[in-house]
Design a protein around this motif. Structure first.
Motif, PDB file in Angstrom:
ATOM      1  N   VAL A  61       3.737  -3.580 -14.070  1.00  0.00           N
ATOM      2  CA  VAL A  61       3.221  -3.998 -14.513  1.00  0.00           C
ATOM      3  C   VAL A  61       3.833  -3.881 -16.104  1.00  0.00           C
ATOM      4  N   GLU A  62       3.765  -4.930 -16.858  1.00  0.00           N
ATOM      5  CA  GLU A  62       4.832  -5.373 -17.457  1.00  0.00           C
ATOM      6  C   GLU A  62       3.539  -6.532 -18.486  1.00  0.00           C
ATOM      7  N   GLU A  63       3.812  -6.404 -20.430  1.00  0.00           N
ATOM      8  CA  GLU A  63       3.629  -6.975 -21.292  1.00  0.00           C
ATOM      9  C   GLU A  63       1.854  -6.876 -21.459  1.00  0.00           C
ATOM     10  N   CYS A  64       1.411  -5.802 -21.128  1.00  0.00           N
ATOM     11  CA  CYS A  64       0.000  -5.623 -20.990  1.00  0.00           C
ATOM     12  C   CYS A  64      -0.827  -5.014 -22.197  1.00  0.00           C
ATOM     13  N   THR A  65      -1.309  -4.493 -23.288  1.00  0.00           N
ATOM     14  CA  THR A  65      -2.545  -4.826 -23.735  1.00  0.00           C
ATOM     15  C   THR A  65      -3.204  -3.486 -23.520  1.00  0.00           C
ATOM     16  N   PHE A  66      -3.777  -2.699 -24.197  1.00  0.00           N
ATOM     17  CA  PHE A  66      -5.167  -1.908 -23.557  1.00  0.00           C
ATOM     18  C   PHE A  66      -5.641  -1.074 -24.635  1.00  0.00           C
ATOM     19  N   ASN A  92       7.606   3.994  -6.419  1.00  0.00           N
ATOM     20  CA  ASN A  92       8.221   1.897  -7.241  1.00  0.00           C
ATOM     21  C   ASN A  92       7.492   1.550  -7.771  1.00  0.00           C
ATOM     22  N   VAL A  93       6.990   2.929  -9.229  1.00  0.00           N
ATOM     23  CA  VAL A  93       6.317   1.517 -10.373  1.00  0.00           C
ATOM     24  C   VAL A  93       6.887   1.640 -11.247  1.00  0.00           C
ATOM     25  N   VAL A  94       6.918   0.468 -12.582  1.00  0.00           N
ATOM     26  CA  VAL A  94       7.354  -0.154 -12.881  1.00  0.00           C
ATOM     27  C   VAL A  94       6.799  -0.696 -14.199  1.00  0.00           C
ATOM     28  N   ILE A  95       7.077   0.296 -15.376  1.00  0.00           N
ATOM     29  CA  ILE A  95       5.917  -0.221 -16.643  1.00  0.00           C
ATOM     30  C   ILE A  95       6.170  -0.166 -17.694  1.00  0.00           C
ATOM     31  N   ARG A  96       6.246  -0.925 -18.571  1.00  0.00           N
ATOM     32  CA  ARG A  96       7.860  -2.209 -19.602  1.00  0.00           C
ATOM     33  C   ARG A  96       6.696  -2.659 -20.377  1.00  0.00           C
ATOM     34  N   GLN A  97       7.211  -2.667 -22.038  1.00  0.00           N
ATOM     35  CA  GLN A  97       6.696  -4.264 -22.534  1.00  0.00           C
ATOM     36  C   GLN A  97       5.529  -3.739 -22.864  1.00  0.00           C
ATOM     37  N   CYS A  98       4.080  -2.323 -22.766  1.00  0.00           N
ATOM     38  CA  CYS A  98       3.093  -2.405 -22.806  1.00  0.00           C
ATOM     39  C   CYS A  98       2.486  -2.098 -24.203  1.00  0.00           C
ATOM     40  N   THR A  99       1.311  -2.693 -24.515  1.00  0.00           N
ATOM     41  CA  THR A  99       1.199  -1.831 -25.424  1.00  0.00           C
ATOM     42  C   THR A  99      -0.437  -1.103 -25.687  1.00  0.00           C
ATOM     43  N   VAL A 100      -0.396   0.425 -26.340  1.00  0.00           N
ATOM     44  CA  VAL A 100      -1.767   0.704 -26.396  1.00  0.00           C
ATOM     45  C   VAL A 100      -2.444   1.058 -27.556  1.00  0.00           C
ATOM     46  N   ARG A 101      -3.600   0.281 -28.130  1.00  0.00           N
ATOM     47  CA  ARG A 101      -3.989  -0.130 -29.393  1.00  0.00           C
ATOM     48  C   ARG A 101      -5.544   1.253 -29.047  1.00  0.00           C
ATOM     49  N   GLN A 102      -5.529   1.605 -27.820  1.00  0.00           N
ATOM     50  CA  GLN A 102      -5.889   2.744 -28.026  1.00  0.00           C
ATOM     51  C   GLN A 102      -6.848   3.165 -26.916  1.00  0.00           C
ATOM     52  N   ASN A 119       9.078   8.529  -8.362  1.00  0.00           N
ATOM     53  CA  ASN A 119       9.775   6.958  -9.112  1.00  0.00           C
ATOM     54  C   ASN A 119       8.787   6.218  -9.871  1.00  0.00           C
ATOM     55  N   VAL A 120       8.609   6.047 -10.867  1.00  0.00           N
ATOM     56  CA  VAL A 120       7.522   5.538 -11.897  1.00  0.00           C
ATOM     57  C   VAL A 120       8.775   6.260 -12.863  1.00  0.00           C
ATOM     58  N   TYR A 121       8.869   4.646 -13.693  1.00  0.00           N
ATOM     59  CA  TYR A 121       9.684   4.116 -14.605  1.00  0.00           C
ATOM     60  C   TYR A 121       9.287   4.030 -15.431  1.00  0.00           C
ATOM     61  N   VAL A 122       8.579   3.982 -16.984  1.00  0.00           N
ATOM     62  CA  VAL A 122       7.968   3.141 -18.146  1.00  0.00           C
ATOM     63  C   VAL A 122       9.444   3.057 -18.946  1.00  0.00           C
ATOM     64  N   HIS A 123       9.316   1.822 -19.827  1.00  0.00           N
ATOM     65  CA  HIS A 123      10.020   1.433 -21.153  1.00  0.00           C
ATOM     66  C   HIS A 123       9.773   0.786 -21.954  1.00  0.00           C
ATOM     67  N   ASP A 124       9.663   0.553 -22.619  1.00  0.00           N
ATOM     68  CA  ASP A 124       9.624  -0.250 -23.803  1.00  0.00           C
ATOM     69  C   ASP A 124       8.500  -0.284 -23.846  1.00  0.00           C
ATOM     70  N   CYS A 125       7.370   0.642 -24.876  1.00  0.00           N
ATOM     71  CA  CYS A 125       5.687   0.729 -24.614  1.00  0.00           C
ATOM     72  C   CYS A 125       6.035   1.389 -26.507  1.00  0.00           C
ATOM     73  N   ILE A 126       4.795   0.681 -26.868  1.00  0.00           N
ATOM     74  CA  ILE A 126       4.268   0.774 -27.865  1.00  0.00           C
ATOM     75  C   ILE A 126       2.731   1.229 -27.965  1.00  0.00           C
ATOM     76  N   PHE A 127       2.699   3.119 -28.175  1.00  0.00           N
ATOM     77  CA  PHE A 127       1.421   3.643 -27.851  1.00  0.00           C
ATOM     78  C   PHE A 127       1.238   4.112 -29.478  1.00  0.00           C
ATOM     79  N   ALA A 128       0.190   2.618 -29.648  1.00  0.00           N
ATOM     80  CA  ALA A 128      -0.434   3.199 -31.407  1.00  0.00           C
ATOM     81  C   ALA A 128      -1.894   3.897 -31.151  1.00  0.00           C
ATOM     82  N   SER A 129      -2.174   4.245 -30.786  1.00  0.00           N
ATOM     83  CA  SER A 129      -3.542   5.077 -30.355  1.00  0.00           C
ATOM     84  C   SER A 129      -2.746   6.624 -31.168  1.00  0.00           C
TER      85      SER A 129
END
Length: 172
Positions: A61-66, A92-102, A119-129
């Motif tokens: 999951v990458e470069e998504c906005t929520f 084997n889940v990778v989550i990267r470069q995602c933004t959570v507005r709310q 095996n869940v790896y989350v990196h380089d994300c923004i949590f604005a909420s």
């Protein structure tokens, strides 16, 4: 669910906008090899998770906005009998470069995790909420004593957050 992929292989979901979904916005169920890239989710109803990854493996999951009323990304593996019978962990889940507005969480693990999660790896994300949300955690691990299952190898790094109630919370 607004969009559900059930028992699919080699899924590519890209450049999709989801607005005002009545429930979970995107659900990957028993999938192997999925890429979710540059989706934009805006849904503020009850139980409006952005993406639910359940009993699936090899997911990016990458470069998504929520901007939604519940968890941005929920990692699950079945509840009670379904999880035990299928015995299929999400892995084997990778989550990267995602933004959570709310939203409530950047990543929620559970509460349906009877089949296990690893095996869940989350990196380089923004949590604005922020802490003004009902709940606001970077990682929320939730389960129920009777459901069983396991959670192992969850990593987070390089997460930018405006504010949170707590970074990581696990409950029973």
């Amino acid at each position: 669910d607004f969009e559900q992929f059930n028992r699919c292989r080699k899924v590519l979901i890209e450049e999709l906008k989801i607005k005002n979904s009545p429930f979970w916005c995107l659900h990957l169920l028993l999938c192997d090899g999925a890429v979710v890239r540059r989706i934009d989710v805006s849904a503020h109803g009850h139980n409006n998770d952005g993406i639910d990854i359940a009993m699936s493996r090899n997911v990016l999951v990458e470069e998504c906005t929520f901007d939604q009323g519940d968890d941005a990304i929920a990692v699950k593996s079945g509840s009670n009998q379904d999880g035990w019978r299928l015995n299929t962990p999400t892995e084997n889940v990778v989550i990267r470069q995602c933004t959570v507005r709310q939203g409530h969480q950047l990543v929620a693990v559970g509460s349906d995790l009877s089949g296990g999660i690893r095996n869940v790896y989350v990196h380089d994300c923004i949590f604005a909420s922020g802490a003004d949300s009902v709940l606001s955690y970077l990682l929320f691990i939730k389960t129920n004593r009777g459901r069983g299952g396991f959670v192992e190898n969850v990593w987070m790094e390089n997460i930018s957050a405006r504010s949170t109630r707590a970074g990581i919370l696990g409950i029973e």
